[in-house]
Scaffold this motif. Structure first.
Motif, PDB file in Angstrom:
ATOM      1  N   LEU A 144      21.500   9.766   0.619  1.00 21.82           N
ATOM      2  CA  LEU A 144      22.246   9.325  -0.548  1.00 21.82           C
ATOM      3  C   LEU A 144      21.992  10.256  -1.723  1.00 21.82           C
ATOM      4  O   LEU A 144      20.844  10.557  -2.058  1.00 21.82           O
ATOM      5  CB  LEU A 144      21.823   7.897  -0.921  1.00 21.82           C
ATOM      6  CG  LEU A 144      22.511   7.252  -2.125  1.00 21.82           C
ATOM      7  CD1 LEU A 144      23.990   7.033  -1.839  1.00 21.82           C
ATOM      8  CD2 LEU A 144      21.835   5.930  -2.474  1.00 21.82           C
ATOM      9  N   ARG A 145      23.090  10.726  -2.341  1.00 22.76           N
ATOM     10  CA  ARG A 145      22.933  11.494  -3.571  1.00 22.76           C
ATOM     11  C   ARG A 145      22.345  10.584  -4.659  1.00 22.76           C
ATOM     12  O   ARG A 145      22.595   9.380  -4.658  1.00 22.76           O
ATOM     13  CB  ARG A 145      24.281  12.013  -4.060  1.00 22.76           C
ATOM     14  CG  ARG A 145      24.950  13.034  -3.155  1.00 22.76           C
ATOM     15  CD  ARG A 145      26.275  13.472  -3.740  1.00 22.76           C
ATOM     16  NE  ARG A 145      26.971  14.416  -2.891  1.00 22.76           N
ATOM     17  CZ  ARG A 145      26.771  15.726  -2.887  1.00 22.76           C
ATOM     18  NH1 ARG A 145      25.868  16.237  -3.714  1.00 22.76           N
ATOM     19  NH2 ARG A 145      27.445  16.516  -2.091  1.00 22.76           N
ATOM     20  N   PRO A 146      21.590  11.133  -5.608  1.00 22.72           N
ATOM     21  CA  PRO A 146      21.149  10.316  -6.743  1.00 22.72           C
ATOM     22  C   PRO A 146      22.364   9.676  -7.413  1.00 22.72           C
ATOM     23  O   PRO A 146      23.317  10.368  -7.795  1.00 22.72           O
ATOM     24  CB  PRO A 146      20.465  11.334  -7.654  1.00 22.72           C
ATOM     25  CG  PRO A 146      20.018  12.425  -6.736  1.00 22.72           C
ATOM     26  CD  PRO A 146      21.075  12.518  -5.677  1.00 22.72           C
ATOM     27  N   SER A 147      22.362   8.375  -7.539  1.00 23.94           N
ATOM     28  CA  SER A 147      23.528   7.636  -8.006  1.00 23.94           C
ATOM     29  C   SER A 147      23.114   6.607  -9.044  1.00 23.94           C
ATOM     30  O   SER A 147      22.092   5.935  -8.896  1.00 23.94           O
ATOM     31  CB  SER A 147      24.213   6.905  -6.831  1.00 23.94           C
ATOM     32  OG  SER A 147      24.523   7.808  -5.785  1.00 23.94           O
ATOM     33  N   ALA A 148      23.941   6.479 -10.078  1.00 20.20           N
ATOM     34  CA  ALA A 148      23.644   5.542 -11.162  1.00 20.20           C
ATOM     35  C   ALA A 148      24.754   4.504 -11.269  1.00 20.20           C
ATOM     36  O   ALA A 148      25.859   4.687 -10.757  1.00 20.20           O
ATOM     37  CB  ALA A 148      23.483   6.285 -12.486  1.00 20.20           C
ATOM     38  N   ILE A 149      24.431   3.418 -11.951  1.00 25.62           N
ATOM     39  CA  ILE A 149      25.404   2.365 -12.223  1.00 25.62           C
ATOM     40  C   ILE A 149      25.307   2.009 -13.705  1.00 25.62           C
ATOM     41  O   ILE A 149      24.211   1.886 -14.256  1.00 25.62           O
ATOM     42  CB  ILE A 149      25.158   1.129 -11.331  1.00 25.62           C
ATOM     43  CG1 ILE A 149      26.234   0.072 -11.563  1.00 25.62           C
ATOM     44  CG2 ILE A 149      23.762   0.558 -11.508  1.00 25.62           C
ATOM     45  CD1 ILE A 149      26.205  -1.050 -10.538  1.00 25.62           C
ATOM     46  N   THR A 150      26.455   1.883 -14.355  1.00 24.09           N
ATOM     47  CA  THR A 150      26.473   1.599 -15.787  1.00 24.09           C
ATOM     48  C   THR A 150      27.779   0.906 -16.148  1.00 24.09           C
ATOM     49  O   THR A 150      28.723   0.853 -15.348  1.00 24.09           O
ATOM     50  CB  THR A 150      26.325   2.903 -16.609  1.00 24.09           C
ATOM     51  OG1 THR A 150      26.033   2.580 -17.966  1.00 24.09           O
ATOM     52  CG2 THR A 150      27.592   3.743 -16.565  1.00 24.09           C
ATOM     53  N   GLY A 151      27.862   0.402 -17.369  1.00 17.87           N
ATOM     54  CA  GLY A 151      29.115  -0.124 -17.889  1.00 17.87           C
ATOM     55  C   GLY A 151      29.687  -1.272 -17.082  1.00 17.87           C
ATOM     56  O   GLY A 151      28.989  -1.941 -16.311  1.00 17.87           O
ATOM     57  N   THR A 152      30.988  -1.462 -17.226  1.00 18.07           N
ATOM     58  CA  THR A 152      31.652  -2.599 -16.591  1.00 18.07           C
ATOM     59  C   THR A 152      33.071  -2.241 -16.168  1.00 18.07           C
ATOM     60  O   THR A 152      33.798  -1.572 -16.904  1.00 18.07           O
ATOM     61  CB  THR A 152      31.735  -3.792 -17.565  1.00 18.07           C
ATOM     62  OG1 THR A 152      30.417  -4.148 -17.994  1.00 18.07           O
ATOM     63  CG2 THR A 152      32.373  -5.002 -16.892  1.00 18.07           C
ATOM     64  N   ALA A 153      33.429  -2.679 -14.996  1.00 11.13           N
ATOM     65  CA  ALA A 153      34.810  -2.683 -14.513  1.00 11.13           C
ATOM     66  C   ALA A 153      35.061  -4.049 -13.905  1.00 11.13           C
ATOM     67  O   ALA A 153      34.125  -4.746 -13.510  1.00 11.13           O
ATOM     68  CB  ALA A 153      35.043  -1.577 -13.490  1.00 11.13           C
ATOM     69  N   VAL A 154      36.322  -4.439 -13.817  1.00 12.81           N
ATOM     70  CA  VAL A 154      36.662  -5.766 -13.300  1.00 12.81           C
ATOM     71  C   VAL A 154      37.680  -5.625 -12.173  1.00 12.81           C
ATOM     72  O   VAL A 154      38.806  -5.160 -12.384  1.00 12.81           O
ATOM     73  CB  VAL A 154      37.240  -6.664 -14.421  1.00 12.81           C
ATOM     74  CG1 VAL A 154      37.649  -8.023 -13.847  1.00 12.81           C
ATOM     75  CG2 VAL A 154      36.223  -6.846 -15.537  1.00 12.81           C
ATOM     76  N   GLN A 155      37.264  -6.011 -10.976  1.00 16.11           N
ATOM     77  CA  GLN A 155      38.168  -6.044  -9.833  1.00 16.11           C
ATOM     78  C   GLN A 155      39.064  -7.271  -9.932  1.00 16.11           C
ATOM     79  O   GLN A 155      38.580  -8.391 -10.133  1.00 16.11           O
ATOM     80  CB  GLN A 155      37.356  -6.098  -8.533  1.00 16.11           C
ATOM     81  CG  GLN A 155      38.149  -6.428  -7.281  1.00 16.11           C
ATOM     82  CD  GLN A 155      38.990  -5.273  -6.809  1.00 16.11           C
ATOM     83  OE1 GLN A 155      38.472  -4.186  -6.590  1.00 16.11           O
ATOM     84  NE2 GLN A 155      40.285  -5.490  -6.656  1.00 16.11           N
ATOM     85  N   ARG A 156      40.380  -7.071  -9.826  1.00 17.52           N
ATOM     86  CA  ARG A 156      41.292  -8.209  -9.868  1.00 17.52           C
ATOM     87  C   ARG A 156      41.101  -9.110  -8.649  1.00 17.52           C
ATOM     88  O   ARG A 156      40.696  -8.666  -7.577  1.00 17.52           O
ATOM     89  CB  ARG A 156      42.747  -7.720  -9.916  1.00 17.52           C
ATOM     90  CG  ARG A 156      43.104  -7.005 -11.219  1.00 17.52           C
ATOM     91  CD  ARG A 156      44.523  -6.499 -11.194  1.00 17.52           C
ATOM     92  NE  ARG A 156      44.848  -5.785 -12.422  1.00 17.52           N
ATOM     93  CZ  ARG A 156      45.952  -5.067 -12.595  1.00 17.52           C
ATOM     94  NH1 ARG A 156      46.844  -4.975 -11.621  1.00 17.52           N
ATOM     95  NH2 ARG A 156      46.176  -4.436 -13.740  1.00 17.52           N
ATOM     96  N   VAL A 157      41.427 -10.362  -8.823  1.00 17.09           N
ATOM     97  CA  VAL A 157      41.235 -11.364  -7.768  1.00 17.09           C
ATOM     98  C   VAL A 157      42.199 -11.112  -6.610  1.00 17.09           C
ATOM     99  O   VAL A 157      43.364 -10.757  -6.810  1.00 17.09           O
ATOM    100  CB  VAL A 157      41.444 -12.779  -8.336  1.00 17.09           C
ATOM    101  CG1 VAL A 157      41.396 -13.823  -7.229  1.00 17.09           C
ATOM    102  CG2 VAL A 157      40.384 -13.073  -9.401  1.00 17.09           C
TER     103      VAL A 157
END
Length: 386
Positions: free
Chosen positions: A219-232
């Motif tokens: 796995l490449r070094p990976s980050a998670i940040t912020g927000t997104a919203v998947q539609r229902v």
């Protein structure tokens, strides 16, 4: 070694607060789209707010003309391409495709083709930071895109955290829906990608974005940040969904389970896959029984059980040899993709912009519609300017 499916892979990611992250500008937002143009409103709004080029790769119910009309009406800079008019050989003929082509696991989806095309355009255009954004993702705070782009200075890939409908496989949805813990991971629906990761590719399989996060060995070094919203959406509406996901979900969960256990792809031998497949099928069988005992309405239970039975039916077709063969083919494809990127840079140069990129790839003029971006001669006499 215990081969099992893990309920969460979050430990593999570096969580970063968007408010504390460095800021940078994106070079482009790339949307592989197959839905009607009004689904692009979020991507168009983000592109306008960020003052960044929007590249829309269109097929099925999405056309380049309709997509660009939406962008023009909003005042965004955009280029749309009808990918159905393109030569499939723009993207290499992958060994992973050949492994599955004559089996019941073959796929006709074009999302991977579009994302790989987006990467090739990015390479030739000289872009350094791009965002892949699906047409069913909403962005409650587009400012988070600047944070994701800024973090690409430290990480090759940065995903936005999904605060909406969990973006899981049908099996994982069912696990959650019977009350068991089940986490989500980052994915191609809202994924910032730095130049160093352009040498990864998206194989044509479910969870293709998980494979994109790998560098061929880990796995490449990976980050998670912020927000997104998947539609229902309804994961159980059609049991064929679970059937089409099973091989990709099995492979990805198996590989990432190794990483969770501080192991690597070299440990994915025949004995590992034999044990993992037994565990995977036990999970599905147990979930079926929990669904049947759940207080959900009878019609809902029936659809959930039908979907899980479809998954287990396809799981029984998966062998340890198929898993090993697919991963071997995928590693060969990693080299094939890197050679394709290297040849493009050698033969055509890079960094000369979007016009140079589409010309170098010989994308037909008839497939392109643009607004607010120069891409050569006017397209189909409907190239639009603002």
């Amino acid at each position: 070694m215990t081969a099992r499916q893990h309920r969460s892979h979050r430990g593999l990611l570096a969580p970063r607060d968007a408010l504390d992250a460095p800021r940078a500008e994106l070079d482009a937002i790339i949307v592989p789209t197959s839905r009607p143009a009004h689904y692009l409103c979020q991507a168009i709004s983000a592109a306008k707010e960020q003052d960044v080029l929007l590249l829309m790769l269109c097929s099925k119910r999405s056309t380049a003309f309709d997509a660009v009309i939406e962008a023009r009406n909003a005042g965004a800079r955009a280029l749309a391409i009808d990918t159905g008019l393109l030569d499939p050989e723009l993207v290499p003929d992958f060994a992973t495709d050949r492994v599955l082509r004559s089996t019941r696991f073959g796929r006709s989806a074009d999302t991977s083709f579009k994302r790989n095309l987006g990467l090739l355009i990015a390479v030739l255009a000289g872009w350094e930071r791009i965002l892949f954004l699906d047409d069913d993702i909403e962005l409650p705070d587009p400012v988070h895109l600047g944070a994701a782009a800024g973090l690409l200075g430290e990480y090759p890939v940065v995903g936005l955290a999904n605060a909406g409908m969990p973006d899981n496989s049908v099996v994982c949805h069912a696990i959650r829906d019977v009350g068991l813990p089940q986490d989500t991971f980052i994915g191609g629906g809202a994924l910032a990608v730095g130049e160093v990761a352009f040498e990864s590719f998206f194989p044509n399989i479910y969870n293709e974005d998980w494979f994109f996060l790998l560098d061929g060995t880990g796995l490449r070094p990976s980050a998670i940040t912020g927000t997104a919203v998947q539609r229902v959406y309804d994961p159980y509406r059609d049991a064929r969904r679970a059937r089409g996901e099973e091989l990709g979900d099995t492979l990805a969960e198996g590989v990432f389970g190794l990483f969770d256990s501080h192991l690597g792809l070299a440990d994915a031998d025949q004995a590992y896959w034999r044990e993992f497949l037994v565990h995977r099928r036990r999970i599905i069988h147990d979930t079926i029984e929990l669904v049947r005992a759940s207080p959900n309405e009878a019609a809902v239970r029936a659809r959930m059980v039908a979907a899980l039975k479809a998954a287990i039916g396809h799981s029984l077709l998966i062998t340890p040899e198929l898993c090993m063969g697919y991963l071997s083919a995928w590693q060969s494809d990693c080299g094939r993709w890197r050679r394709r990127v290297t040849r493009l840079r050698r033969d055509h140069g890079a960094g000369l912009g979007i016009e140079h990129a589409v010309a170098a790839l010989e994308i037909p003029r008839a497939a392109q519609v643009d607004v607010g971006v120069t891409t050569g001669a006017r397209r189909r006499s409907v190239a639009l300017r603002v």
